[in-house]
Design an enzyme around this catalytic site. Sequence first.
Site, PDB file in Angstrom:
ATOM      1  N   ASP A   1      14.304   3.821   6.106  1.00  0.00           N
ATOM      2  CA  ASP A   1      13.493   3.041   5.162  1.00  0.00           C
ATOM      3  C   ASP A   1      14.345   2.211   4.211  1.00  0.00           C
ATOM      4  O   ASP A   1      14.226   0.988   4.147  1.00  0.00           O
ATOM      5  CB  ASP A   1      12.618   3.972   4.305  1.00  0.00           C
ATOM      6  CG  ASP A   1      11.396   4.463   5.047  1.00  0.00           C
ATOM      7  OD1 ASP A   1      11.464   4.573   6.287  1.00  0.00           O
ATOM      8  OD2 ASP A   1      10.378   4.732   4.385  1.00  0.00           O
TER       9      ASP A   1
ATOM     10  N   GLY B   1       7.059   2.428   3.790  1.00  0.00           N
ATOM     11  CA  GLY B   1       8.349   2.513   3.112  1.00  0.00           C
ATOM     12  C   GLY B   1       8.305   2.204   1.624  1.00  0.00           C
ATOM     13  O   GLY B   1       9.261   1.647   1.084  1.00  0.00           O
ATOM     14  N   SER B   2       7.216   2.584   0.951  1.00  0.00           N
ATOM     15  CA  SER B   2       7.127   2.241  -0.472  1.00  0.00           C
ATOM     16  C   SER B   2       8.209   2.941  -1.296  1.00  0.00           C
ATOM     17  O   SER B   2       8.757   2.349  -2.218  1.00  0.00           O
ATOM     18  CB  SER B   2       5.739   2.537  -1.025  1.00  0.00           C
ATOM     19  OG  SER B   2       5.307   3.821  -0.641  1.00  0.00           O
ATOM     20  N   SER B   3       8.540   4.175  -0.963  1.00  0.00           N
ATOM     21  CA  SER B   3       9.570   4.859  -1.754  1.00  0.00           C
ATOM     22  C   SER B   3      10.953   4.248  -1.505  1.00  0.00           C
ATOM     23  O   SER B   3      11.738   4.088  -2.436  1.00  0.00           O
ATOM     24  CB  SER B   3       9.571   6.364  -1.486  1.00  0.00           C
ATOM     25  OG  SER B   3      10.077   6.639  -0.207  1.00  0.00           O
TER      26      SER B   3
ATOM     27  N   PRO C   1       0.848  -1.198   0.000  1.00  0.00           N
ATOM     28  CA  PRO C   1       0.000   0.000   0.000  1.00  0.00           C
ATOM     29  C   PRO C   1       0.885   1.251   0.000  1.00  0.00           C
ATOM     30  O   PRO C   1       1.857   1.313   0.742  1.00  0.00           O
ATOM     31  CB  PRO C   1      -0.774  -0.123   1.316  1.00  0.00           C
ATOM     32  CG  PRO C   1      -0.648  -1.553   1.724  1.00  0.00           C
ATOM     33  CD  PRO C   1       0.667  -2.020   1.204  1.00  0.00           C
TER      34      PRO C   1
ATOM     35  N   ALA D   1      11.478   1.137  -0.730  1.00  0.00           N
ATOM     36  CA  ALA D   1      11.441  -0.163  -1.406  1.00  0.00           C
ATOM     37  C   ALA D   1      11.666   0.004  -2.904  1.00  0.00           C
ATOM     38  O   ALA D   1      12.399  -0.772  -3.526  1.00  0.00           O
ATOM     39  CB  ALA D   1      10.100  -0.851  -1.142  1.00  0.00           C
TER      40      ALA D   1
HETATM   41  O1  PMV Z   1       6.117   7.070   6.463  1.00  0.00           O
HETATM   42  P1  PMV Z   1       7.403   6.469   6.051  1.00  0.00           P
HETATM   43  O2  PMV Z   1       7.379   5.025   5.681  1.00  0.00           O
HETATM   44  O3  PMV Z   1       8.113   7.285   5.012  1.00  0.00           O
HETATM   45  O4  PMV Z   1       8.335   6.492   7.368  1.00  0.00           O
HETATM   46  C1  PMV Z   1       8.693   7.721   7.857  1.00  0.00           C
HETATM   47  C2  PMV Z   1       9.648   7.601   8.986  1.00  0.00           C
HETATM   48  C3  PMV Z   1       9.968   8.950   9.575  1.00  0.00           C
HETATM   49  O5  PMV Z   1      10.754   8.685  10.725  1.00  0.00           O
HETATM   50  C4  PMV Z   1       8.718   9.681   9.980  1.00  0.00           C
HETATM   51  C5  PMV Z   1      10.740   9.818   8.606  1.00  0.00           C
HETATM   52  C6  PMV Z   1      12.170   9.405   8.383  1.00  0.00           C
HETATM   53  O6  PMV Z   1      12.810  10.027   7.489  1.00  0.00           O
HETATM   54  O7  PMV Z   1      12.686   8.545   9.081  1.00  0.00           O
END
Ligand code: PMV
Length: 310
Positions: A137, A92-94, A86, A96
């Site tokens: 990520d 973490g889709s970007s 999703p 990945a």
């Molecule tokens: O929402 P996501 O999967 O991009 O995770 C963000 C994690 C944060 O700590 C909010 C941002 C980061 O750069 O680590």
Amino acid sequence: SSSLSGFGAGKVILLGEHSVVYGYPALAGPLSRGVRARGEASNKCQLVIPEALTAEQRKVLKAAFGRAMAACGEPGVKVSFDTDLPLSMGLGSSGALSVACARVLLQAAGRKASATEVAAVAWEMEQEFHGTPSGVDHTTSAMEQLILYRRKPGAEQGRAKVVESPKPVKLVVVMAGARSPTKLTVGALRERQKRWSERYQRIFREIGLLASEGAEAVEEGDLEALGDVMNVNHGLLAALGLSSPGLDDMVHRLRNMGALGAKLTGAGGDGGAVIGLFHDTGPAVHELTRLGIRCFDSQLAGPRSEGTRG
Ligand code: PMV
């Protein structure tokens, strides 16, 4: 190099999102879901951009791929991708996508695709997607293991320590809200912490301690302790203004379903995902699905029983 392929795992942050941006540790692990990139020999280096994207998304994606391409010496490969993750849900889709593209580009360039090399190329893309991400990520995605990750502010790359688990760490991941752009929640928090630095730094520091305690609990096989740390972390994320009624409601639902701990994961804000830690994820997934709530389960770490994946 007629047909190349690379996988980038999605990720879940168990503990320490947001404070990780300010140099404190976070505990994160890979999902079995992710992005699959494929490469075909071509006379130029290019990315096939999906039709469904907006003009702005296309622009960002093109710029991001351009940086990874340059880092690999522009090998002659046409890269396409698909995903079962999703999007914009804090999974973490970007990162990945960055890892999947990095794997294909490195293969096409005839270079070694070690986790370190992959992470370095993926990092080029991630900076284009997120501005100043912590790097948790794409590092989790490239290493595909549960890690305690830390990046000192200003440092180029973060450091990751693999966290071994004697027990299976099983989560239910629930899509609890609308899409939540990470850039917005991270930016809004940055403004608050600039203005009231001491108060916010105190909470970041405390969350960093929770992440380290959580890693210890995992190593000791103490899932009850890990669950408790997750519950406390959710409370502190709410204190930072990163939760919402929808996320809080789902956290409480999961706890009522017997979760050892539950919290929002990723950026938070108005939407995004919530995770619950369970000895057995089956009944909760069944119940949530029956209620029409989008969810899946995933094992982040620890010994796997025969025939199961992710
Ligand atoms: O929402 P996501 O999967 O991009 O995770 C963000 C994690 C944060 O700590 C909010 C941002 C980061 O750069 O680590």
